[in-house]
Structure formats: structure tokens, C-alpha cells
Design an enzyme around this catalytic site. Structure first.
Site, PDB file in Angstrom:
ATOM      1  CE  LYS A 130      -4.366   1.235   0.407  1.00  0.00           C
ATOM      2  NZ  LYS A 130      -5.622   0.790  -0.277  1.00  0.00           N
ATOM      3  CG  ASP A 170      -7.404   3.671  -0.479  1.00  0.00           C
ATOM      4  OD1 ASP A 170      -7.804   2.614  -0.638  1.00  0.00           O
ATOM      5  OD2 ASP A 170      -7.454   4.688   0.258  1.00  0.00           O
TER       6      ASP A 170
HETATM    7  P1  NAP Z   1     -12.791   8.167  -2.694  1.00  0.00           P
HETATM    8  O1  NAP Z   1     -13.297   8.108  -3.910  1.00  0.00           O
HETATM    9  O2  NAP Z   1     -11.654   9.170  -2.440  1.00  0.00           O
HETATM   10  O3  NAP Z   1     -13.865   8.816  -1.792  1.00  0.00           O
HETATM   11  C1  NAP Z   1     -13.771   8.559  -0.160  1.00  0.00           C
HETATM   12  C2  NAP Z   1     -15.288   9.124   0.461  1.00  0.00           C
HETATM   13  O4  NAP Z   1     -15.110   9.013   1.910  1.00  0.00           O
HETATM   14  C3  NAP Z   1     -15.557  10.546   0.069  1.00  0.00           C
HETATM   15  O5  NAP Z   1     -17.008  10.485   0.067  1.00  0.00           O
HETATM   16  C4  NAP Z   1     -14.994  11.290   1.313  1.00  0.00           C
HETATM   17  O6  NAP Z   1     -15.598  12.402   1.550  1.00  0.00           O
HETATM   18  C5  NAP Z   1     -15.410  10.245   2.324  1.00  0.00           C
HETATM   19  N1  NAP Z   1     -14.380  10.393   3.653  1.00  0.00           N
HETATM   20  C6  NAP Z   1     -12.994  10.424   3.663  1.00  0.00           C
HETATM   21  N2  NAP Z   1     -12.597  10.577   4.678  1.00  0.00           N
HETATM   22  C7  NAP Z   1     -13.800  10.682   5.767  1.00  0.00           C
HETATM   23  C8  NAP Z   1     -13.927  10.977   6.849  1.00  0.00           C
HETATM   24  N3  NAP Z   1     -12.746  11.324   7.749  1.00  0.00           N
HETATM   25  N4  NAP Z   1     -15.127  11.323   7.562  1.00  0.00           N
HETATM   26  C9  NAP Z   1     -16.204  10.965   6.661  1.00  0.00           C
HETATM   27  N5  NAP Z   1     -15.907  10.836   5.257  1.00  0.00           N
HETATM   28  C10 NAP Z   1     -14.835  10.564   4.655  1.00  0.00           C
HETATM   29  O7  NAP Z   1     -12.244   6.632  -2.104  1.00  0.00           O
HETATM   30  P2  NAP Z   1     -12.632   5.249  -2.108  1.00  0.00           P
HETATM   31  O8  NAP Z   1     -11.759   4.783  -3.364  1.00  0.00           O
HETATM   32  O9  NAP Z   1     -14.037   5.420  -2.480  1.00  0.00           O
HETATM   33  O10 NAP Z   1     -12.365   4.599  -0.889  1.00  0.00           O
HETATM   34  C11 NAP Z   1     -13.201   4.604   0.037  1.00  0.00           C
HETATM   35  C12 NAP Z   1     -12.767   3.357   1.078  1.00  0.00           C
HETATM   36  O11 NAP Z   1     -12.803   2.314   0.577  1.00  0.00           O
HETATM   37  C13 NAP Z   1     -11.367   3.466   1.724  1.00  0.00           C
HETATM   38  O12 NAP Z   1     -11.486   3.048   3.162  1.00  0.00           O
HETATM   39  C14 NAP Z   1     -10.569   2.723   0.979  1.00  0.00           C
HETATM   40  O13 NAP Z   1      -9.249   2.305   1.483  1.00  0.00           O
HETATM   41  C15 NAP Z   1     -11.381   1.453   0.482  1.00  0.00           C
HETATM   42  N6  NAP Z   1     -11.139   0.786  -0.531  1.00  0.00           N
HETATM   43  C16 NAP Z   1     -11.217   1.517  -1.922  1.00  0.00           C
HETATM   44  C17 NAP Z   1     -10.911   0.437  -2.839  1.00  0.00           C
HETATM   45  C18 NAP Z   1     -10.874   1.229  -4.328  1.00  0.00           C
HETATM   46  O14 NAP Z   1     -10.926   0.424  -5.339  1.00  0.00           O
HETATM   47  N7  NAP Z   1     -10.999   2.461  -4.526  1.00  0.00           N
HETATM   48  C19 NAP Z   1     -10.799  -0.640  -2.880  1.00  0.00           C
HETATM   49  C20 NAP Z   1     -11.086  -1.290  -1.478  1.00  0.00           C
HETATM   50  C21 NAP Z   1     -11.180  -0.570  -0.400  1.00  0.00           C
HETATM   51  P3  NAP Z   1     -14.780  13.809   1.579  1.00  0.00           P
HETATM   52  O15 NAP Z   1     -14.881  14.057  -0.099  1.00  0.00           O
HETATM   53  O16 NAP Z   1     -15.407  14.850   2.208  1.00  0.00           O
HETATM   54  O17 NAP Z   1     -13.409  13.523   2.028  1.00  0.00           O
END
Ligand code: NAP
Length: 449
Positions: A130, A170
Site C-alpha cells: 500500500k 484509493d
Molecule cells: P474516494 O473516492 O476518495 O471517496 C472517499 C469518500 O469517503 C468521500 O466521500 C470522502 O468524503 C469520504 N471520507 C473520507 N474521509 C472521511 C472522513 N474522515 N469522514 C467521513 N467521510 C470521509 O475513496 P474510495 O476509493 O471510495 O475509498 C473509500 C474507502 O474504500 C477507503 O477506506 C478505501 O481504502 C476503501 N477501498 C477502496 C478501494 C478502491 O478500489 N477504490 C478498494 C478497496 C477498499 P470527502 O470528499 O469529504 O473527503
């Protein structure tokens, strides 16, 4: 940490605390896995003799570097970036890059550690890693994002390779950032090495269904958990935290399977739309205009925005935490249980605190931990690598079908492993043990390295 560790595992955990001071998220992730491994050491004492767990807890390599870049006004900024290459027993290191101001080594290590077991669960040949940076992309122009990505890759490229380490997206890293990172890698190395990054655009080596995969996969997993209890998603009321990549496609697939998603959020507040969230509006706000979720009410007057609201207070049958780590605590878990929630599946990594997990387990609701429930993203990244290696491009339907089969298989393996170890329905134990055994067997076969 609410559960006491087995006497063989407690000293290992104490050593992890001692060697990694101040990295609370990493400690939490390690503890959660160690809690479930006691019976494994009884059944397979050779893994204790070979110190497999101690070796798994120590990353194979950790890279920390400076990322200097200039903003649009010419001011210079300095960020710090990380790549933790945690375990390559099953394949090249694989795991996303996160751009968020909260990023420090402890966050990247927790994510990398989880990734080892998650990647093993997919059954595909990928190790765990990561990376990320404390860079805050919010409010930055396209040009600033590009300069930052180029500066980061100017150092990171020397550690990557399709057989070495393959990053993806991510939080804060989506298709736009992967494009800038890939462009700089290609330029520096003079190689069109498609398999070095996943989450690429469809015209230049990306896989269909990769964008959708994590959210879709989480919902497929939820559906399987409900099916195992003779139920389904059809007609269920769902809430999804976040409104980023994972959240949006979880909402889409939940709607497709007959559920109604009534709430989502960002770090500023929550949107509740009892009629069911309108996905087109969400995608326009988040993917095209890159605005805050509060803008949703401009398009739907009957929806409600609550600044600083807590999404877990919204009554639902199914909860899908898809935002970030430790976003659902013990109190939230109690509220969900009291409101009649029957299933929780984690699209995000480690979104539920240890106390929250205990409450879900005691209430015996269907609880799918992130390393199983959100493995669809990395699984489809591995499918992207397969397509790159064979210079092929699969259809959306075929790729989605593969994703669904993988999620069904992960569910089955977790379910069966839990039953084998006398903990029917405990997906935490099933996922940890099943993932651990795959990595441990490979490490054991390869000797002390
Ligand atoms: P993303 O597109 O950047 O979206 C993140 C979302 O979570 C945004 O709406 C953000 O709001 C919100 N967020 C972030 N920090 C926050 C906080 N402290 N309190 C409340 N809301 C918060 O990211 P993503 O790819 O969807 O990832 C989301 C989660 O899934 C993470 O835990 C990541 O590790 C996990 N994940 C992602 C993938 C992937 O393929 N992308 C795969 C496995 C797991 P703001 O815009 O206000 O920050």
C-alpha cells in the site's frame, strides 16, 4: 482492543507495539487478525516454529520519500510519500495509493497489512502492499494534481514494475491521478508497461468494470451473506457512508438488486433521500463537477442535508460503510442494531472500531469485514493485470461475471473456514484464517526469506 489474545500470540503483539510506536491503526489491524489465529497455531504448529506470524507482521520493505511540487501561483510545497511493500509470498506487491492529509506511516501499514490477507482471499497471484501521501487534493487544480503526481512518480518509479509492485487508486486517487502517474512512469522508463498500475483508462490498458468493482463486489458479498440466511437484498433499505468511488458503485449495484439506498455522506455531512438516492445526480456532483455532497439538495428539494450529521442514526436494514477507517464506533453499532439492521458489509478498510465489531458479532447480524467484502476492487485489478499480460480486453459483462464469481467464492471460503474452526457465521475469523493459511503455506514453502 477488546478481545484478549491467545498466550502464544500476546508476545508477538507486544513486539509489534514495541517495534512500531505510535502507529495505532496498524496496531488495531494486527490485533484484529491475531485475535482469530489462536486455533490455527494449534492445528498447524509448524507455522509457530517457523515464526510465520512474526514475519508477516514485519513489512518486507518500506519506502519513505519527499515530494516537492509547485502550486499554480509558483509557491513550493513539500509532501511526504510512502510505499510499504508488505508481503510478496503470493505475487507482486499490490495495493492502492491514498492521497489524504491524515496519511502517515501507521495508516499505510494498516492498509498494507490488511491487503495481504484480502489479496490472498481473492485466490489470485498478488502480494500485499500500500502507499500514499499526506497531500490534500481538495481544492487543487488539475495542473497542480498533475505536477504532484509527476513529482511523486519521479521517485516511486524505481520501486515499481509489473512483476515487482503494482499500485492502484484509493482515497483521493482515481482515474485522473492514475493517468498522470502512468504517464510519468512511461516517460521516465521509456516502457509502455501497462501492468505497472491498475485502474487505468479504458483506452490505454484499463479493465472494464474496474471503476465499479469495489462497490459492486461489496454488494455481491452482502447479497451472499443474506442468501446464506435465506434472505436477499430485494426490498431492503440501505445506507451507504461516503460518496466516493466505492460508495457510488455500491449504491448503483444495491439499486440493481432491488434495494433502496436512502442515505450517503461526505466528511462534511449526510444526505437523506427517503425516495431513494438518484445516482445520476450523485455522479454528476462527485465525478464530473467534483463538488460537496450538500449540492444534492439543489437537484432534489425533497432530500435533506444535515451538516455534520451521523449517517448511522438513519434507520436501515443494511449498512455499508464505504468512507474511511474507524468511521463506525461502538455507539453507532448499538444504534444500528437497535434500529433493526440485519447486515453490515465494509466497502471501506477497517471502518468499524473493535468495540463496534464486538457489538455486531454479539448481535449475530451478518457482518462482512472489509478484507473480504471489499476485495472485489483488487480482484478486478488482478483481472486488469491478466488482460494487460495477454494484450487482451474483456467485455464489461464478462469482467463483471468474473468479479461476481470471485466474490461468491470468497464468501464461500470465509463461511466454510469459519464453520471448520467452530465459528459458523463469523466472517472475521473465516476471512483472517483463510487468507492467513494461503500466505503462510507459500511462505513456508519458500524458506526463511
Ligand atoms: P474516494 O473516492 O476518495 O471517496 C472517499 C469518500 O469517503 C468521500 O466521500 C470522502 O468524503 C469520504 N471520507 C473520507 N474521509 C472521511 C472522513 N474522515 N469522514 C467521513 N467521510 C470521509 O475513496 P474510495 O476509493 O471510495 O475509498 C473509500 C474507502 O474504500 C477507503 O477506506 C478505501 O481504502 C476503501 N477501498 C477502496 C478501494 C478502491 O478500489 N477504490 C478498494 C478497496 C477498499 P470527502 O470528499 O469529504 O473527503
Amino acid at each position: 482492543m477488546t478481545v484478549k489474545l491467545d498466550e502464544k500470540l500476546e508476545p508477538i503483539f507486544q513486539d509489534v507495539l514495541h517495534r512500531n510506536p505510535g502507529e495505532s491503526e496498524f496496531h488495531q489491524a494486527v490485533h484484529e487478525v491475531l485475535e482469530t489465529l489462536g486455533p490455527v497455531l494449534v492445528k498447524y504448529p509448524e507455522f509457530a516454529d517457523k515464526k510465520i506470524i512474526q514475519r508477516i507482521c514485519e513489512p518486507e520493505r518500506q519506502i519513505i520519500f519527499r515530494v516537492p511540487w509547485q502550486d499554480d501561483s509558483g509557491e513550493i510545497h513539500i509532501n511526504r510519500a510512502f510505499r510499504v511493500e508488505f508481503n510478496s509470498a503470493l505475487g507482486p506487491y499490490k495495493g492502492g495509493m491514498r492521497f489524504h492529509p491524515s496519511v502517515y506511516l501507521g495508516i499505510i501499514k494498516f492498509l498494507g497489512f490488511e491487503q495481504i490477507f484480502k489479496n490472498a482471499l481473492t485466490g489470485l497471484p498478488i502480494g500485499g502492499g500500500k502507499g500514499g501521501s499526506d497531500f490534500d487534493p481538495k481544492g487543487r487544480s488539475d495542473d497542480e494534481i498533475m505536477r504532484f503526481c509527476q513529482s511523486l512518480m519521479t521517485e516511486l518509479y524505481r520501486h515499481l514494475g509489473e512483476y515487482t509492485d503494482v499500485p492502484a487508486g484509493d482515497i483521493g486517487v482515481g482515474g485522473r491521478e492514475i493517468g498522470y502517474l502512468f504517464g510519468q512512469y512511461k516517460r521516465i522508463t521509456n516502457r509502455y508497461e501497462s501492468g505497472v498500475l491498475t485502474g487505468k483508462g479504458l483506452e490505454w490498458g484499463g479493465s472494464r468494470a474496474r471503476t465499479e468493482a469495489t462497490g459492486y463486489g461489496t454488494v455481491f458479498f452482502t447479497h451472499e451473506m443474506l442468501k446464506a440466511r435465506g434472505d436477499s437484498l430485494d426490498g431492503k433499505t440501505v445506507v451507504v457512508s461516503g460518496s466516493g468511488n466505492v460508495a457510488i458503485y455500491a449504491i448503483e449495484k444495491a439499486h440493481e438488486l432491488g434495494a433502496k439506498v436512502i442515505a450517503c455522506s461526505d466528511s462534511s455531512g449526510i444526505i437523506v433521500h427517503e425516495k431513494g438516492l438518484d445516482l445520476q445526480t450523485l455522479r454528476r456532483i462527485k465525478e464530473v463537477e467534483r463538488r460537496r455532497i450538500s449540492a444534492y439538495t439543489e437537484f432534489h428539494k425533497d432530500a435533506k442535508y444535515v451538516e455534520g450529521g451521523n449517517i448511522w442514526n438513519v434507520p436501515c436494514d443494511v449498512a455499508l460503510p464505504c468512507a474511511t477507517q474507524n468511521e463506525l464506533n461502538g455507539k453507532d453499532a448499538r444504534t444500528l442494531v437497535e434500529n433493526g439492521c440485519i447486515a453490515v458489509a465494509e466497502g471501506a478498510n477497517m471502518p468499524t472500531t473493535p468495540e463496534g465489531i464486538d457489538i455486531f458479532q454479539n448481535a449475530r447480524l451478518a457482518y462482512g469485514p472489509g478484507k473480504a467484502a471489499n476485495a472485489g476492487g483488487v480482484a478486478t485489478s488482478a483481472l486488469e493485470m491478466q488482460q494487460n499480460a495477454s494484450r487482451d480486453s474483456w467485455s464489461f459483462d464478462y469482467t463483471q461475471k468474473r468479479l461476481e464469481e470471485i466474490m461468491i467464492e470468497i464468501h464461500k471460503n470465509c463461511h466454510e473456514t469459519a464453520a471448520e474452526f467452530g465459528a459458523e457465521g463469523n466472517y472475521v475469523l473465516g476471512a483472517n484464517i483463510n487468507g492467513f493459511l494461503r500466505v503462510a503455506r507459500a511462505m513456508n514453502a519458500m524458506g526463511v526469506i
